[in-house]
Design a protein around this motif. Structure first.
Motif, mmCIF file in Angstrom:
data_model
loop_
_atom_site.group_PDB
_atom_site.id
_atom_site.type_symbol
_atom_site.label_atom_id
_atom_site.label_comp_id
_atom_site.label_asym_id
_atom_site.label_seq_id
_atom_site.Cartn_x
_atom_site.Cartn_y
_atom_site.Cartn_z
ATOM 1 N N ASN A 1 0.827 -1.206 0.000
ATOM 2 C CA ASN A 1 0.000 0.000 0.000
ATOM 3 C C ASN A 1 0.860 1.255 0.000
ATOM 4 O O ASN A 1 0.580 2.221 -0.721
ATOM 5 N N LYS A 2 1.911 1.241 0.821
ATOM 6 C CA LYS A 2 2.817 2.391 0.838
ATOM 7 C C LYS A 2 3.556 2.512 -0.488
ATOM 8 O O LYS A 2 3.827 3.618 -0.963
ATOM 9 N N ASN B 1 1.053 4.101 -3.021
ATOM 10 C CA ASN B 1 0.859 5.531 -2.742
ATOM 11 C C ASN B 1 2.097 6.340 -3.113
ATOM 12 O O ASN B 1 2.004 7.464 -3.621
ATOM 13 N N SER B 2 3.281 5.767 -2.851
ATOM 14 C CA SER B 2 4.518 6.454 -3.187
ATOM 15 C C SER B 2 4.693 6.554 -4.702
ATOM 16 O O SER B 2 5.145 7.584 -5.222
ATOM 17 N N ILE C 1 2.276 6.657 -6.969
ATOM 18 C CA ILE C 1 1.338 7.671 -7.450
ATOM 19 C C ILE C 1 1.861 9.065 -7.130
ATOM 20 O O ILE C 1 1.777 9.987 -7.952
ATOM 21 N N GLY C 2 2.408 9.232 -5.922
ATOM 22 C CA GLY C 2 2.950 10.534 -5.535
ATOM 23 C C GLY C 2 4.087 10.951 -6.446
ATOM 24 O O GLY C 2 4.190 12.122 -6.827
ATOM 25 N N ASN D 1 2.715 12.017 -9.816
ATOM 26 C CA ASN D 1 2.076 13.333 -9.745
ATOM 27 C C ASN D 1 3.088 14.468 -9.764
ATOM 28 O O ASN D 1 2.747 15.603 -10.101
ATOM 29 N N GLU E 1 9.149 11.214 -1.042
ATOM 30 C CA GLU E 1 7.927 11.896 -1.495
ATOM 31 C C GLU E 1 8.074 12.425 -2.920
ATOM 32 O O GLU E 1 7.635 13.519 -3.261
#
Length: 212
Positions: A93-94, A97-98, A100-101, A104, A166
């Motif tokens: 999951n992390k 999310n990472s 996708i970040g 972006n 990030e």
């Protein structure tokens, strides 16, 4: 070839690459792999390469990390049986999310004008192999890995590096370091300038036509 890093993107690969570089290894990240050895990866995809040819192509490389090696680490390990394999992992999951970040925070010129890369000479080479790798591989940091002392390297008394936190790879760390990646950006900007000029000219002609 001394080290093959088999971990996926966003599992601490930039930090590991920095650590290996500090130790004195010649590390080839994804941009160097794509621009320096495009024929190697395409032949691996097509099953048209021998272990001897792999050894010849990568004879001057100490370490490979990130894509495309993550798609072919077993083939490369077979060609270099004495090399060490490091697998980095992360909570899924992390990891997602990472990822996708990071996507972006990709520069706008690549995010919104990605298809135009096919119109630039450098972009065609980058997309040709990069797209195959991406498609093949995708069909507090909880990543971990084993980094044993290799070839008598002394572990420096400094904190372990933490890169690309990030999505900082593009925003704060300068993005890919291969000169051809900067060339690609310049080619895209030049192409966009041409398109902008053409569109402006068309609007100008329409304005003249309407006003007269």
């Amino acid at each position: 070839m001394k080290i093959i890093c088999a971990g996926f993107w966003k599992t601490g690969t930039k930090s590991l690459a920095e650590a290996l570089t500090i130790l004195g290894y010649k590390v080839y990240d994804y941009d160097y792999q794509l621009f320096e050895f495009p024929d190697l990866w395409n032949k691996l995809f097509d099953g048209e390469i021998t272990d001897d040819k792999i050894r010849e192509e990568l004879k001057n490389v100490d370490a490979l990390i990130d894509g495309p090696v993550i798609a072919f680490w077993e083939d490369i390990s077979r060609a270099f049986p004495e090399s060490k394999v490091i697998l980095t992992t992360r909570d899924e999951n992390k990891w997602f999310n990472s990822l996708i970040g990071m996507m972006n925070k990709t520069p706008a010129i690549f995010k919104y004008f990605y298809p135009l890369m096919i119109l630039t000479p450098t972009g065609r080479k980058f997309l040709g192999t990069g797209s195959r790798v991406w498609s093949y591989c995708l069909g507090d940091d909880n990543w971990n890995f084993e980094l044993e002392q290799l070839d008598g390297k002394d572990i420096p008394d400094i904190p372990y590096p933490h890169k690309n936190k990030e999505g900082a790879h593009f925003a704060a760390e300068g993005g890919p370091q291969h000169p051809k990646f900067r060339q690609l950006m310049l080619e895209l900007m030049f192409l966009l300038g041409i398109f902008a000029s053409i569109i402006s000219y068309i609007f100008y002609i329409l304005y003249i036509y309407i006003c007269t």
